[in-house]
Motif scaffolding. Structure first.
Motif, short mmCIF file in Angstrom:
data_model
loop_
_atom_site.label_atom_id
_atom_site.label_comp_id
_atom_site.label_asym_id
_atom_site.label_seq_id
_atom_site.Cartn_x
_atom_site.Cartn_y
_atom_site.Cartn_z
N LYS A 213 0.83 -1.20 0.00
CA LYS A 213 0.00 0.00 0.00
C LYS A 213 0.86 1.26 0.00
N ASP A 214 0.33 2.32 -0.61
CA ASP A 214 0.96 3.65 -0.67
C ASP A 214 2.30 3.62 -1.41
N GLN A 215 2.43 2.70 -2.39
CA GLN A 215 3.63 2.64 -3.20
C GLN A 215 3.25 2.51 -4.67
N GLU A 216 4.25 2.77 -5.54
CA GLU A 216 4.04 2.70 -6.98
C GLU A 216 4.76 1.50 -7.58
N HIS A 230 -0.42 3.39 -8.73
CA HIS A 230 -0.32 3.69 -7.30
C HIS A 230 -1.27 2.78 -6.56
N ILE A 232 -3.27 1.59 -3.17
CA ILE A 232 -3.77 1.92 -1.84
C ILE A 232 -4.13 0.61 -1.15
N ASP A 242 -0.43 -6.60 2.74
CA ASP A 242 -1.51 -5.62 2.70
C ASP A 242 -2.62 -6.10 1.76
N THR A 244 -4.58 -4.66 -1.12
CA THR A 244 -4.24 -3.54 -2.00
C THR A 244 -5.17 -3.45 -3.19
N GLN A 247 -5.26 2.56 -7.23
CA GLN A 247 -6.01 3.82 -7.09
C GLN A 247 -5.84 4.73 -8.30
N LYS A 264 -10.63 9.83 -3.32
CA LYS A 264 -10.99 9.23 -2.04
C LYS A 264 -12.45 9.53 -1.74
N HIS A 350 -11.44 2.63 -6.13
CA HIS A 350 -10.26 2.24 -6.89
C HIS A 350 -10.64 1.99 -8.34
N SER A 399 8.11 7.01 -8.01
CA SER A 399 6.94 7.88 -8.07
C SER A 399 6.08 7.46 -9.25
#
Length: 433
Positions: A213-216, A230, A232, A242, A244, A247, A264, A350, A399
């Motif tokens: 999560k929270d990574q590319e 990306h 989430i 996670d 996942t 997103q 969101k 998502h 990123s």
């Protein structure tokens, strides 16, 4: 003499009367507590008080004899129950070795003694839904009523514009196959990336890539096309990974950057558009009408079109790729079945995505891209219910618009040696030059 005799007779009579009265007085009754729910008082023996020597009972709650039998005989409230200790359960299906097999979990609090491990999702689930004191409120209409779809090809007049309900496997979005005039799930076609991400490769083989999560992560990298996603998600304390979902996408081609993402969202409403778009850093607005289209003046080969009024977009770059993206939520039913523990502040909106590629090279790579490569051999273990593809380090990007993953191939130039790869009609078709 007579007086002494009379006195003696009176004393004897008085003594006899005292004995008679004493013998006639009832003795205090012995009473016991017979309720095992009160172990501190159970079988304790006490005497009735003087006010009710023969008509008392023992109140087990206070462990005292009482005269008012009607109060004492009223069933006391049960003692508080000790919380049940959570049972440990394991995945026993060897098909999930080495992933989930033999991993140990604690049953959730809703069913501490009656759960099992769902090896496919690798999480404990209740065998029986926990009882509720009151019936739950009915779910929103969007969760119970499937989406509608229809054939849009006028070459099939017998099916054209006939409305069909999406099947239960994909209630949020589907397409109608005009040939058979029946609805089909977009997420079952080659090039699909849906749910907790479930991929269908160009070779038609299904696999999962969870990432973090929270990574590319790089989904595809070729000489003139690079697509990052990306992720989430939520961490399940009983799992090593996670949950996942994808997103947003960062798409790089030629010298352009295109972004599509799901905003969101707390409470889902399918009538409210949650799609976010930008081209070369500038926000894009597409009217909320099915068929509405946007094209940049600097790149006429690019088109962005709404396939429904809201939350459904088709992006196409002529001769390069086509993307169908739908914004969808995690429903309360999905959260309960998979133990996602989704709360009311975020429904984890998502993207469910379908990719079609028109000019990939043999050297293409990425989580999905590698399945279109000329020399690709699937690493997925066949016959497994939930085949998982690893390689997080190979596909991680710094990123959303970076091309620095370990398998990056992008240089902004089309490759002279290319195949035309498509996810249409089943297992993916390759035409190599």
């Amino acid at each position: 003499m007579k007086a002494q005799t009379i006195l003696r007779l009176c004393v004897c009579a008085l003594l006899f009367f005292s004995v008679v009265v004493a013998d006639g007085t009832p003795k205090a009754k012995k009473v016991r507590c017979k309720d095992k729910n009160y172990p501190d008082c159970y079988k304790t023996q006490l005497l009735c008080p003087d006010s009710c020597l023969r008509t008392c009972v023992l109140d087990c709650a206070s462990c005292q004899p009482v005269c008012n039998a009607s109060l004492a005989l009223t069933p006391p409230p049960p003692p508080p129950q000790k919380p049940l200790k959570a049972m440990k359960v394991r995945c026993k299906d060897k098909k999930f070795r080495p992933g989930c097999f033999n991993q140990q979990f604690f049953c959730p609090s809703t069913c501490p003694r009656s759960c099992e491990v769902d090896c496919a999702s690798c999480q404990p689930v209740c065998k029986i839904a926990p009882p509720v004191a009151t019936p739950p409120p009915p779910p929103p209409q969007t969760e119970t009523s499937p989406a509608k779809a229809f054939c849009k090809n006028k070459l099939y007049p017998q099916c054209y514009r006939q409305e069909q309900n999406c099947p239960s496997a994909c209630p949020n979005q589907c397409e109608v196959d005009c040939v058979t005039c029946s609805p089909v799930c977009d997420c079952n076609k080659p090039g699909a990336v849906c749910q907790d991400p479930r991929f269908v490769g160009g070779d038609g083989i299904t696999f999962y890539f969870h990432g973090k999560k929270d990574q590319e992560f790089c989904l595809l990298s070729d000489s003139n096309l690079h697509i990052n996603a990306h992720f989430i998600g939520k961490r399940n304390e009983n799992m090593r990974r996670d949950f996942t979902w994808v997103q947003s996408l960062g798409i790089i081609f030629d010298n352009h950057q295109l972004y599509i993402g799901a905003m969101k969202t707390a409470i889902w409403d399918s009538a409210v558009d949650r799609v976010e778009l930008s081209f070369n850093g500038e926000p894009i607005f597409v009217p909320e009408t099915e068929g509405a289209e946007w094209k940049p003046k600097t790149a006429p080969e690019v088109s962005i079109r709404r396939s429904r009024d809201t939350n459904a977009i088709v992006i196409e770059v002529e001769g390069n790729f086509k993307i169908k993206a739908n914004v969808v939520p995690i429903t309360s039913r999905e959260s309960f079945v998979h133990n996602y523990a989704i709360t009311s502040d975020d429904c984890f909106a998502h993207l469910d995505i379908g990719f079609t590629f028109f000019s990939l090279s043999n050297d293409v790579n990425g989580v999905l891209g590698q399945t279109y490569a000329g020399n690709y051999t699937s690493r997925v273990k066949m016959g497994v219910t939930m085949p998982v593809l690893g390689g997080d380090k190979d596909f991680a990007s710094s990123s959303l618009f970076s091309t620095d993953c370990a398998v990056a191939r992008f240089n902004g130039l089309p490759d002279s040696s290319m195949n035309i790869a498509s996810g249409i009609n089943g297992r993916g078709v390759f035409f190599k030059k």
